[in-house]
Design a protein around this motif. Structure first.
Motif, short mmCIF file in Angstrom:
data_model
loop_
_atom_site.label_atom_id
_atom_site.label_comp_id
_atom_site.label_asym_id
_atom_site.label_seq_id
_atom_site.Cartn_x
_atom_site.Cartn_y
_atom_site.Cartn_z
N TYR A 180 0.83 -1.20 0.00
CA TYR A 180 0.00 0.00 0.00
C TYR A 180 0.87 1.25 0.00
O TYR A 180 1.86 1.34 0.73
N SER A 183 -3.12 4.43 1.49
CA SER A 183 -4.23 3.48 1.39
C SER A 183 -4.41 2.93 -0.02
O SER A 183 -5.30 2.11 -0.26
N THR A 184 -3.57 3.37 -0.96
CA THR A 184 -3.71 2.94 -2.36
C THR A 184 -3.05 1.59 -2.56
O THR A 184 -1.83 1.46 -2.42
N PRO A 185 -3.81 0.54 -2.90
CA PRO A 185 -3.22 -0.79 -3.07
C PRO A 185 -2.44 -0.88 -4.38
O PRO A 185 -2.60 -0.06 -5.29
N GLN A 189 -1.84 0.93 -8.50
CA GLN A 189 -0.55 1.61 -8.61
C GLN A 189 0.20 1.25 -9.89
O GLN A 189 0.88 2.09 -10.47
N HIS A 247 0.11 3.83 7.44
CA HIS A 247 1.14 4.65 6.80
C HIS A 247 1.90 5.42 7.86
O HIS A 247 3.13 5.45 7.87
N THR A 253 -5.34 1.05 9.87
CA THR A 253 -5.28 0.02 8.83
C THR A 253 -6.68 -0.49 8.46
O THR A 253 -6.83 -1.62 7.99
N TYR A 255 -8.49 0.04 6.00
CA TYR A 255 -8.62 -0.26 4.58
C TYR A 255 -7.96 -1.58 4.18
O TYR A 255 -8.05 -2.02 3.04
N VAL A 256 -7.26 -2.22 5.12
CA VAL A 256 -6.56 -3.48 4.84
C VAL A 256 -7.46 -4.66 5.25
O VAL A 256 -7.92 -4.71 6.40
#
Length: 667
Positions: A180, A183-185, A189, A247, A253, A255-256
């Motif tokens: 990540y 929060s961008t997986p 990317q 982060h 976390t 969003y994980v």
């Protein structure tokens, strides 16, 4: 998890264990202190310590590492005292950045660790410059730069890898792929199956490894180092891992997916390595307890030492002084053109462009560590032929053609500086500096203030309009940089100053932006001493004295003012050529305002946001009692620079000079 212990003794494996566990223990303590409010922010590397520790252990202590937020293991494995690191995290004066930076935004030359900035690409190009310095000095050393998988989307990633490949530099690029970018997986990317595949597009070796396996990281970096030194080529390594915390701690976390955290928890690098050492009979439960106690004792003793630190003392004079690196004593031994011109060899008549060429040649002769970098500057001699013949005279190692990658080249120049090189980077046109803006204003400008590292880099920028080149080859962009502390900005108007200021810039350990007006290159000539001399940076030149009004100007404006004065002998004009725009010569500005009481600030740059506004404001604030009229500005129109000759003429400030002076004199 398979561990390759080839050529590693039991004692080494045990030392590796302590090096791996220590940053985890430190982090756990820091998270506690964060909750207590004793530190203000933390970027956790829990779960990915094996990458930082394994890479650092594989390198020599005098090889530069360029780490990021989550690489505490680099700092601890380089044996940086924890109490001083804690001073850094708390913002104490005893920290590595004297309270001027937080977390891991600092460097230490003594430990060969470069200080990152928040932008996630620039350190990659810095590594290129360090690798270049090693190559030129024939040293069997590499530089290693970290990036995350998110950072590979930055343009600097492409520029840095491409430059390293083209120049064949001993650099290791290490990607920590932790799943990540905040929060961008990774699915949002990039689209390649693995980032290591990108290496082939640059013509370099690339590989993917298990970043949670300490020995796999260590052995891979060790082999990559040997390869990079032997072949003088870069390597790209993608280390797969996972970020077990947010982060930074405030992010969390949520969003994980929970299953991912559970899966990666089973691959914890410390637990996996510990199980291996137990199986090898190198560790036992009693020894684990003893080692943890030993590390905890060290940790607590260091923190107790840190608690004795005094708070930051406010010292405005020191803060301002540390923006720039001090000038070397050797500069005082060189003649200053203002003071010793008469004692020099008889000046010859030279064009503006030839004076720059002569200055560069003399600097290259005097400083064997000086490098020239830029597009087409070698065999072709540059867009304006200023470096024509330099390749034959000084060789391709020192006169370096670059790909079209302004940012990477500026970063490489900064990296070369830390290893003792001077660099002159030529922007083909001043307009193109936008592509390297970040390196100039965030890396070069702030290096000395942040962690005491000089940035011995001169950036030459062919600038200005009046040549029918349109909006993208004619801009006056000097005011973009006069706002940035840490930069010096010079702008000569005469051949003698063009040479003298360039030599002064190349002697100066600070980053200097050297603006040279294209329209002056071949249109003006003047006396230029043959000697090696300096025109002092920060000192204006009084072109002529007068009593009716003052014109404060620089560059092409000096010639416009002189032309106007010659056509209007009945008006007594004081003409001040600033020559340096950062720092300004406020004493000379005050003196001319006092002499005439009427001031016109003239520049080719557009009116709004130009440096004329700053000068006018300063005069109004500090010289008000000397004035007989408001300070006026004469500048170019607030439009892009037009192409057609008639439009360009109307755009330029010169077309409004007479009207502006008439308005001023009417008061």
């Amino acid at each position: 998890m398979y561990f390759d212990r080839t050529n590693l003794s039991d004692a080494q494996l045990l030392d590796f264990y302590k090096a791996l566990v220590y940053p985890r223990l430190v982090e756990e303590k820091m998270l506690l202190l964060l909750r207590q409010g004793r530190i203000t922010k933390w970027f956790s590397g829990i779960g990915q310590e094996a990458i930082a520790v394994g890479a650092t252990l594989a390198l020599q202590p005098n090889e530069w590492i360029l780490p990021l937020h989550r690489n505490l293991g680099v700092f601890t494995a380089r044996h940086m005292p924890l109490h001083k690191l804690f001073h850094q995290w708390q913002g104490h004066a005893e920290g590595y950045s004297q309270g001027r930076e937080r977390s891991f935004h600092f460097g230490s030359k003594a430990h060969h660790i470069w200080g990152m900035i928040s932008h996630l690409g620039p350190q990659l190009s810095i590594a290129d410059g360090i690798g270049l310095a090693h190559r030129l000095k024939g040293e069997k050393l590499v530089a290693l730069a970290f990036t995350g998988e998110g950072g590979t989307s930055e343009g600097e990633f492409h520029e840095a890898l491409n430059l390293a490949a083209v120049w064949e530099l001993p650099v290791i690029f290490l990607i920590e792929n932790n799943g990540y970018a905040l929060s961008t997986p990774v699915s949002e990317q990039y689209r390649c199956s693995q980032l290591a595949d990108k290496a082939w597009g640059y013509g370099m070796e690339g590989m993917r490894i298990n970043g949670n396996n300490l020995l796999e990281v260590y052995q891979t970096i060790l082999k990559a180092r040997e390869y990079a030194i032997r072949e003088q080529k870069p390597v790209l390594i993608e280390a797969m891992t996972f970020r077990m915390r947010g982060h930074e701690e405030a992010s969390g976390t949520k969003y994980v997916p929970a299953r991912k955290l559970e899966e990666w928890a089973l691959q914890d690098p410390i637990e996996q390595y510990e199980a291996f050492l137990l199986e090898q009979k190198i560790l036992n439960p009693e020894l684990i307890t003893a080692l943890h106690h030993e590390l905890h004792t060290t940790l607590e003793a260091e923190l107790a030492l840190a608690d004795a630190a005094a708070p930051v003392a406010i010292n405005q004079k020191k803060e301002l002084a540390d923006v720039y690196a001090p000038l070397p004593a050797s500069m005082s031994l060189l003649p200053l053109v203002n003071e010793a011109l008469a004692a020099m060899s008889a000046p010859r008549e030279k064009r503006f462009i030839d004076a720059i060429t002569e200055g560069l040649q003399q600097a290259m002769n005097k400083h064997p560590q000086l490098l020239l970098m830029g597009q087409d500057i070698a065999g072709y001699g540059g867009a304006f032929k200023i470096t024509e013949g330099f390749l034959e005279r000084f060789g391709k190692d020192r006169v370096r053609n670059t790909p079209l990658c302004e940012s990477a080249v500026l970063g490489a120049a900064a990296g070369a500086a830390v290893e003792g090189h001077k660099s002159m980077v030529e922007m083909q046109f001043a307009d193109f500096v936008t592509c390297g803006f970040n390196q100039i204003v965030n890396n070069l400008a702030k290096l000395h203030y942040r962690w005491g590292q000089p940035a011995d880099v001169v950036v030459r920028l062919p600038t200005g309009a009046g040549v029918g080149a349109g909006p993208f080859h004619s801009q006056s962009n000097e005011s973009w940089f006069t706002h940035t502390p840490g930069l010096k900005v010079v702008y000569p108007s005469s051949p003698a100053d063009a040479k003298g200021l360039l030599l002064a810039a190349l002697e100066d350990p600070n980053p200097v932006l050297f603006f040279e007006h294209k329209a002056l290159y071949r249109s003006i000539s003047g006396p230029v001493p043959e000697d090696y001399y300096l025109t002092p940076i920060g000192k204006a030149h009084l072109v002529q004295t007068g009593t009716d009004a003052s014109i404060i100007t620089y560059g092409s404006g000096v010639h416009w003012a002189m032309e106007y004065a010659a056509l209007h002998p009945g008006i007594s004009l004081d003409i001040l050529d600033l020559r340096t725009l950062q720092p300004l010569d406020y004493s000379a500005i005050r003196n001319t305002a006092a002499r005439t009481g009427r001031v016109l600030v003239l520049h080719e740059d557009t009116l709004t946001g130009g440096i004329g506004g700053e000068i006018a404001a300063w005069i109004g604030e500090h010289c008000f009692t000397s004035l007989d009229a408001p300070v006026l500005r004469c500048a170019s129109l607030d439009t892009p620079v037009p192409f057609a000759a008639a439009l360009e003429h109307e755009f330029l400030a010169k077309s409004r000079l007479e009207a502006s002076l008439n308005k001023l004199l009417a008061y």
